[in-house]
Design an enzyme around this catalytic site. Structure first.
Site, mmCIF file in Angstrom:
data_model
loop_
_atom_site.group_PDB
_atom_site.id
_atom_site.type_symbol
_atom_site.label_atom_id
_atom_site.label_comp_id
_atom_site.label_asym_id
_atom_site.label_seq_id
_atom_site.Cartn_x
_atom_site.Cartn_y
_atom_site.Cartn_z
ATOM 1 N N GLU A 193 0.818 -1.234 0.000
ATOM 2 C CA GLU A 193 0.000 0.000 0.000
ATOM 3 C C GLU A 193 0.841 1.270 0.000
ATOM 4 O O GLU A 193 0.840 2.043 0.963
ATOM 5 C CB GLU A 193 -0.994 -0.036 1.169
ATOM 6 C CG GLU A 193 -1.947 -1.219 1.036
ATOM 7 C CD GLU A 193 -3.066 -1.248 2.080
ATOM 8 O OE1 GLU A 193 -2.985 -0.495 3.070
ATOM 9 O OE2 GLU A 193 -4.008 -2.027 1.888
ATOM 10 N N GLU B 144 -4.367 -8.718 -1.628
ATOM 11 C CA GLU B 144 -4.957 -8.586 -0.285
ATOM 12 C C GLU B 144 -6.391 -8.106 -0.336
ATOM 13 O O GLU B 144 -6.740 -7.185 -1.071
ATOM 14 C CB GLU B 144 -4.144 -7.605 0.576
ATOM 15 C CG GLU B 144 -4.655 -7.537 2.015
ATOM 16 C CD GLU B 144 -3.960 -6.456 2.830
ATOM 17 O OE1 GLU B 144 -2.712 -6.372 2.753
ATOM 18 O OE2 GLU B 144 -4.656 -5.693 3.524
#
Length: 484
Positions: free
Chosen positions: A232, A335
């Site tokens: 991220e 994810e």
């Protein structure tokens, strides 16, 4: 001379004819095949349950009043690389608290192809993430030469669980890794938490860090297939996080991570770019892939499903557009989890449906593999050292020692149990918006067609392949896998 030429032509013809016959044998056919239907449905006891054994019969033009799923086996797309979940520190810590009997049940539930749902992918972290009991590092703070590097922390809980998962899966799990943050001394904010950027003077140190980690895990008998650059990279989180613009990630891969892996004889370790949500993946792909020197090191792009944090819908089309623009690069869902844990919602059916909707769309848009987040959490949705408690497909109540299976587990299983490694996705479409579908042709010649009904009504639909069909009933809020 003429005789030799004639012999050569005859030999060439024979080889070509044999190749064509072999290819013809491998073409999918419905002839003589039975269809086994497995169903999971809300408000029932059906959980990956065999509910029907059907046959094909002659088909003709369906009517508009009929609901149909159309499969075209000759139209082939990406090769399937697996489905799995992340073994985090949190998962490993909770697993260690289970009885031996429950540990065995848990491992079989995920990794055994017959007793469970046959996971074949594994993601884990480089150093700590929010799903650890606390922040930690493999080196002493300030050690830019990495002389103190040690993975002893992981040997207590995480590495033992990974080894048992690999063993249960038959000796192999495609394993990839991701860092959440470099050490505080390497970052602009002097903190492993709350974003910050990697300082340029530590680019090489950080690239060396990946090498150290991969080699240490390989010494433990855990081969590392790939690594993402950063988990991220556009999110400033209260937990371990680090920001990379597209340009910064491109340059780190091009000038440091890629060359360093190659130099250390780890050039076969795949580099996964982005590893963040679908919303900005197109920009990241454009910047990195348009640079030939960076692009040559990048296997493909990882992505998550949390772009709906802004209140919008899931951006499935962005996956398709990256695939369309860069067909030589791979796509991997790295994810997803249901956020905001609430024990009253263990059996909330919408959580499972979120998985089904995402997986079908992602696969239909070119994704090769799909990885869930934590494989196991406790009755509080943790441990998580910043209180970011979430759902997992399986929870363990550490007070009672019991395992809690959520709808998400079964929805994932409708894919992972029946689509085998190296299967090829084939064309699959539906005639009504209430149904979703995807299909994969396994290497043994069996087809797995997943059909999901997200409506409040039971439906009857045709499964049509060429001039053959079967008729199937699917309950309201259900998912089915048809194997034939």
């Amino acid at each position: 001379m003429k005789k030799n030429t004639l012999k050569f032509l005859c030999l060439l013809f024979s080889i070509t004819a044999a190749a064509q016959q072999t290819k013809a044998k491998k073409e999918f056919t419905t002839a003589g095949k039975k269809i086994t239907v497995y169903t999971t449905a809300e408000n029932s006891n059906l959980r990956l349950t065999a509910t029907d054994n059907l046959s094909f019969s002659a088909s003709k033009q369906p009517l508009e009043t009929e609901i149909s799923v159309f499969v075209e086996p000759s139209k082939k797309f990406q090769t399937f690389m697996g489905i799995g979940g992340a073994i985090t520190d949190a998962s490993a810590e909770i697993f260690a608290k289970l009885s031996k009997e429950k540990q065995s049940e848990f491992l079989n539930a995920y990794y055994d192809k017959q007793k469970g749902i046959g996971y074949s992918l594994l993601r884990t972290t480089i150093q700590s993430s929010d799903f650890s009991s606390g922040s930690y590092s493999y080196i002493q703070e300030g050690d830019k030469d990495l002389k103190t590097f040690s993975i002893d922390h992981d040997r207590q809980f995480r590495i033992p669980l990974i080894k048992q998962a690999i063993q249960t899966a038959g000796g192999k799990l495609l394993t990839y890794v991701a860092p959440w943050s470099p050490n505080a001394f390497m970052k602009s904010n002097g903190n492993v938490l709350k974003g910050g950027t990697l300082l340029p003077e530590y680019y090489q140190t950080w690239a060396n860090f990946y090498v150290k980690f991969i080699k240490e895990y390989q010494k433990e008998g855990i081969p590392i297939w790939g690594t993402s650059t950063q988990n991220e990279p556009m999110a400033v989180q209260t937990w371990e996080s680090c920001i990379y613009t597209a340009e910064a990630e491109r340059d780190f891969i091009k000038n440091f991570l890629g060359p360093t892996l190659k130099k250390e004889k780890l050039g076969d370790v795949k580099i996964i770019a982005w590893d963040h949500n679908r919303d900005l993946m197109n920009y990241r792909a454009n910047v990195i892939y348009s640079d030939p020197e960076a692009s040559k090191y990048v296997w493909g792009m990882g992505f998550h499903w949390y772009e709906n944090w802004s209140g919008g819908d899931s951006m499935f089309d962005n996956v398709a557009k990256v695939n369309e623009a860069y067909p030589d690069k791979k796509l991997l869902f790295t994810e997803g989890c249901v956020e905001k844990f609430d024990a009253a919602k263990y059996q909330f059916w919408g959580n499972g449906e979120r998985y089904g909707i995402s997986m079908i769309n992602d696969f239909n848009n070119g994704t090769a593999g799909w990885t869930d987040w934590n494989i196991l959490l406790d009755q509080n949705g943790g441990p998580n050292h910043v209180g970011n408690f979430c759902f997992a497909p399986i929870h363990a109540d550490t007070a009672t020692g019991q395992l809690i299976y959520t709808p998400s587990y079964y929805y994932i299983g409708h894919f992972s149990k029946f689509i085998r490694l190296n299967a090829v996705r084939v064309s699959s479409a539906v005639s009504r918006s209430g149904l979703l579908s995807t299909s994969f042709l396994n290497t043994d010649g069996t087809m797995a067609t997943i059909v999901m009904n997200k409506t409040d009504k039971e439906m009857t639909y045709n499964l049509i392949i060429a001039a053959e069909k079967t008729i199937v009933k699917i309950p309201a809020h259900a998912i089915q896998t048809l194997v034939y």
